[in-house]
Design a protein around this motif. Sequence first.
Motif, PDB file in Angstrom:
ATOM      1  N   GLN A  86     -33.634  14.646 -40.026  1.00  0.00           N
ATOM      2  CA  GLN A  86     -34.834  14.387 -40.497  1.00  0.00           C
ATOM      3  C   GLN A  86     -35.908  14.781 -39.554  1.00  0.00           C
ATOM      4  OE1 GLN A  86     -34.157  10.322 -41.824  1.00  0.00           O
ATOM      5  NE2 GLN A  86     -33.002  11.148 -43.748  1.00  0.00           N
ATOM      6  N   ALA A  87     -35.902  14.761 -38.342  1.00  0.00           N
ATOM      7  CA  ALA A  87     -36.899  14.734 -37.631  1.00  0.00           C
ATOM      8  C   ALA A  87     -37.318  16.306 -37.292  1.00  0.00           C
ATOM      9  CB  ALA A  87     -36.968  14.139 -36.343  1.00  0.00           C
ATOM     10  N   GLY A  88     -36.285  17.114 -37.722  1.00  0.00           N
ATOM     11  CA  GLY A  88     -36.591  18.538 -37.594  1.00  0.00           C
ATOM     12  C   GLY A  88     -35.397  19.234 -36.664  1.00  0.00           C
ATOM     13  N   ALA A  89     -34.367  18.406 -36.146  1.00  0.00           N
ATOM     14  CA  ALA A  89     -33.434  18.886 -35.210  1.00  0.00           C
ATOM     15  C   ALA A  89     -32.556  20.070 -36.045  1.00  0.00           C
ATOM     16  CB  ALA A  89     -32.452  17.976 -34.412  1.00  0.00           C
ATOM     17  N   ASP A  90     -32.196  21.075 -35.409  1.00  0.00           N
ATOM     18  CA  ASP A  90     -31.008  22.211 -36.123  1.00  0.00           C
ATOM     19  C   ASP A  90     -29.838  21.682 -35.545  1.00  0.00           C
ATOM     20  OD1 ASP A  90     -33.030  24.161 -37.044  1.00  0.00           O
ATOM     21  OD2 ASP A  90     -33.673  23.759 -35.142  1.00  0.00           O
ATOM     22  N   TRP A  91     -29.781  21.158 -34.161  1.00  0.00           N
ATOM     23  CA  TRP A  91     -28.347  20.610 -33.770  1.00  0.00           C
ATOM     24  C   TRP A  91     -28.425  19.377 -33.332  1.00  0.00           C
ATOM     25  CZ3 TRP A  91     -24.205  23.767 -34.617  1.00  0.00           C
ATOM     26  CH2 TRP A  91     -24.403  25.179 -34.952  1.00  0.00           C
ATOM     27  N   VAL A  92     -27.399  18.569 -32.893  1.00  0.00           N
ATOM     28  CA  VAL A  92     -27.304  17.117 -32.611  1.00  0.00           C
ATOM     29  C   VAL A  92     -26.121  17.061 -31.662  1.00  0.00           C
ATOM     30  CG1 VAL A  92     -27.397  14.686 -32.942  1.00  0.00           C
ATOM     31  CG2 VAL A  92     -28.515  16.110 -34.907  1.00  0.00           C
ATOM     32  N   LEU A  93     -26.569  16.671 -30.518  1.00  0.00           N
ATOM     33  CA  LEU A  93     -25.617  16.203 -29.373  1.00  0.00           C
ATOM     34  C   LEU A  93     -24.984  14.919 -29.728  1.00  0.00           C
ATOM     35  CD1 LEU A  93     -24.187  17.448 -26.667  1.00  0.00           C
ATOM     36  CD2 LEU A  93     -25.635  15.753 -25.446  1.00  0.00           C
ATOM     37  N   VAL A  94     -23.773  14.879 -29.714  1.00  0.00           N
ATOM     38  CA  VAL A  94     -23.022  13.492 -30.145  1.00  0.00           C
ATOM     39  C   VAL A  94     -22.107  13.133 -29.008  1.00  0.00           C
ATOM     40  CG1 VAL A  94     -21.558  11.910 -31.862  1.00  0.00           C
ATOM     41  CG2 VAL A  94     -23.284  13.723 -32.473  1.00  0.00           C
ATOM     42  N   VAL A  95     -21.986  12.072 -28.317  1.00  0.00           N
ATOM     43  CA  VAL A  95     -21.120  11.802 -26.991  1.00  0.00           C
ATOM     44  C   VAL A  95     -20.239  10.909 -27.315  1.00  0.00           C
ATOM     45  CG1 VAL A  95     -21.085  11.115 -24.672  1.00  0.00           C
ATOM     46  CG2 VAL A  95     -23.110  12.353 -25.321  1.00  0.00           C
ATOM     47  N   GLY A  96     -18.729  11.306 -26.956  1.00  0.00           N
ATOM     48  CA  GLY A  96     -17.815  10.409 -27.006  1.00  0.00           C
ATOM     49  C   GLY A  96     -17.139  10.054 -28.340  1.00  0.00           C
ATOM     50  N   ARG A  97     -17.483  10.975 -29.578  1.00  0.00           N
ATOM     51  CA  ARG A  97     -17.180  10.464 -30.585  1.00  0.00           C
ATOM     52  C   ARG A  97     -17.239  11.640 -31.525  1.00  0.00           C
ATOM     53  NH1 ARG A  97     -20.289   8.970 -34.994  1.00  0.00           N
ATOM     54  NH2 ARG A  97     -22.591   9.127 -34.428  1.00  0.00           N
ATOM     55  N   ILE A  98     -16.331  11.968 -32.842  1.00  0.00           N
ATOM     56  CA  ILE A  98     -16.492  12.944 -33.791  1.00  0.00           C
ATOM     57  C   ILE A  98     -17.371  12.077 -34.955  1.00  0.00           C
ATOM     58  CG2 ILE A  98     -15.523  14.529 -35.394  1.00  0.00           C
ATOM     59  CD1 ILE A  98     -13.475  14.830 -33.092  1.00  0.00           C
ATOM     60  N   PRO A  99     -18.413  12.659 -35.401  1.00  0.00           N
ATOM     61  CA  PRO A  99     -19.105  11.755 -36.310  1.00  0.00           C
ATOM     62  C   PRO A  99     -18.575  12.116 -37.787  1.00  0.00           C
ATOM     63  CG  PRO A  99     -20.274  13.745 -35.704  1.00  0.00           C
ATOM     64  CD  PRO A  99     -19.172  13.611 -34.680  1.00  0.00           C
ATOM     65  N   ARG A 100     -19.033  11.371 -38.857  1.00  0.00           N
ATOM     66  CA  ARG A 100     -18.622  11.495 -40.369  1.00  0.00           C
ATOM     67  C   ARG A 100     -19.612  12.220 -40.920  1.00  0.00           C
ATOM     68  NH1 ARG A 100     -17.711   6.154 -38.992  1.00  0.00           N
ATOM     69  NH2 ARG A 100     -19.405   5.672 -40.268  1.00  0.00           N
ATOM     70  N   VAL A 101     -20.865  12.429 -40.377  1.00  0.00           N
ATOM     71  CA  VAL A 101     -21.885  13.249 -41.089  1.00  0.00           C
ATOM     72  C   VAL A 101     -22.598  14.320 -40.223  1.00  0.00           C
ATOM     73  CG1 VAL A 101     -22.647  11.240 -42.350  1.00  0.00           C
ATOM     74  CG2 VAL A 101     -23.705  11.841 -40.050  1.00  0.00           C
ATOM     75  N   HIS A 102     -22.672  15.475 -41.117  1.00  0.00           N
ATOM     76  CA  HIS A 102     -23.222  16.630 -40.288  1.00  0.00           C
ATOM     77  C   HIS A 102     -22.351  17.358 -39.358  1.00  0.00           C
ATOM     78  CE1 HIS A 102     -26.694  16.213 -42.815  1.00  0.00           C
ATOM     79  NE2 HIS A 102     -26.983  14.955 -42.296  1.00  0.00           N
ATOM     80  N   VAL A 103     -21.015  17.258 -39.361  1.00  0.00           N
ATOM     81  CA  VAL A 103     -20.282  17.811 -38.391  1.00  0.00           C
ATOM     82  C   VAL A 103     -20.690  19.130 -37.898  1.00  0.00           C
ATOM     83  CG1 VAL A 103     -18.052  18.095 -37.440  1.00  0.00           C
ATOM     84  CG2 VAL A 103     -18.583  15.988 -38.997  1.00  0.00           C
ATOM     85  N   GLY A 104     -20.935  20.073 -38.816  1.00  0.00           N
ATOM     86  CA  GLY A 104     -21.395  21.280 -38.528  1.00  0.00           C
ATOM     87  C   GLY A 104     -22.579  21.710 -37.997  1.00  0.00           C
ATOM     88  N   LYS A 105     -23.361  20.673 -37.655  1.00  0.00           N
ATOM     89  CA  LYS A 105     -24.533  20.432 -36.998  1.00  0.00           C
ATOM     90  C   LYS A 105     -24.510  19.909 -35.768  1.00  0.00           C
ATOM     91  CE  LYS A 105     -27.520  21.430 -40.902  1.00  0.00           C
ATOM     92  NZ  LYS A 105     -29.156  20.952 -41.426  1.00  0.00           N
ATOM     93  N   CYS A 106     -23.486  19.536 -35.358  1.00  0.00           N
ATOM     94  CA  CYS A 106     -23.248  18.748 -34.337  1.00  0.00           C
ATOM     95  C   CYS A 106     -22.430  19.552 -32.969  1.00  0.00           C
ATOM     96  CB  CYS A 106     -22.233  17.388 -34.226  1.00  0.00           C
ATOM     97  SG  CYS A 106     -23.246  16.297 -35.494  1.00  0.00           S
ATOM     98  N   LEU A 107     -22.827  19.190 -31.742  1.00  0.00           N
ATOM     99  CA  LEU A 107     -22.338  19.737 -30.536  1.00  0.00           C
ATOM    100  C   LEU A 107     -21.703  18.309 -29.934  1.00  0.00           C
ATOM    101  CD1 LEU A 107     -24.288  21.892 -31.066  1.00  0.00           C
ATOM    102  CD2 LEU A 107     -24.400  22.225 -28.324  1.00  0.00           C
ATOM    103  N   ILE A 108     -20.252  18.356 -29.877  1.00  0.00           N
ATOM    104  CA  ILE A 108     -19.574  17.227 -29.431  1.00  0.00           C
ATOM    105  C   ILE A 108     -19.330  17.115 -27.838  1.00  0.00           C
ATOM    106  CG2 ILE A 108     -17.633  15.751 -29.700  1.00  0.00           C
ATOM    107  CD1 ILE A 108     -19.190  16.054 -32.395  1.00  0.00           C
ATOM    108  N   GLU A 109     -19.673  16.168 -27.349  1.00  0.00           N
ATOM    109  CA  GLU A 109     -19.646  15.881 -25.910  1.00  0.00           C
ATOM    110  C   GLU A 109     -18.322  14.923 -25.588  1.00  0.00           C
ATOM    111  OE1 GLU A 109     -21.933  14.506 -22.010  1.00  0.00           O
ATOM    112  OE2 GLU A 109     -23.186  15.703 -23.091  1.00  0.00           O
TER     113      GLU A 109
END
Length: 186
Positions: A86-109
């Motif tokens: 919502q703030a304008g990010a095209d991608w979101v880094l997520v650490v230590g888990r696989i999210p339930r939302v916007h998985v196609g826009k996430c980089l999983i670390e």
Amino acid sequence: MIRVGDKDISVIAEVKTHSPFGYVSDKSWDELFKIANEIGDIISIHTDPRWNGSFELIKKAKALTGKPILAKGIHATDDLIVRAIQAGADWVLVVGRIPRVHVGKCLIEPNIIEELKQISSDMKAVWNSRDLATGGLKGKTFDQARAAFPGWLCQASNIRTISDINKNADAVLVGTHLSDFAKSII
């Protein structure tokens, strides 16, 4: 993109002024943003206050560039992922888990190789050589991560110059040594 051997590798240029591990940049956020915008294919902006980040900085960066923005942070809840987008990010880094939302826009670390093996190969993953619990190096290398994960894999942390890039990376995320890295590729 930069060429390493016979491969084009994307550069994710991180605007990092501080870290909880004692790092403090001698450059301002604006100076680092200028460098990141010059050399990065994607601009990484911290959302986590432990790195002097905020969601407002995502909005600021989005107004300053047409390049994609990566919201960099732990993003421990799915609500934080939604907030970053919502703030304008095209991608979101997520650490230590696989999210339930916007998985196609996430980089999983993942934190460990075993977590990396659980990530679907059609997702984007990041192997950070830094252990986020201690600030020290992880015991496993990028080569070990690549052997465990056949999909798109970004090499992160401890990249000072182009010579530090692993030829098997699809992307590199450069932060602490952004200025040195920029000098090595220009």
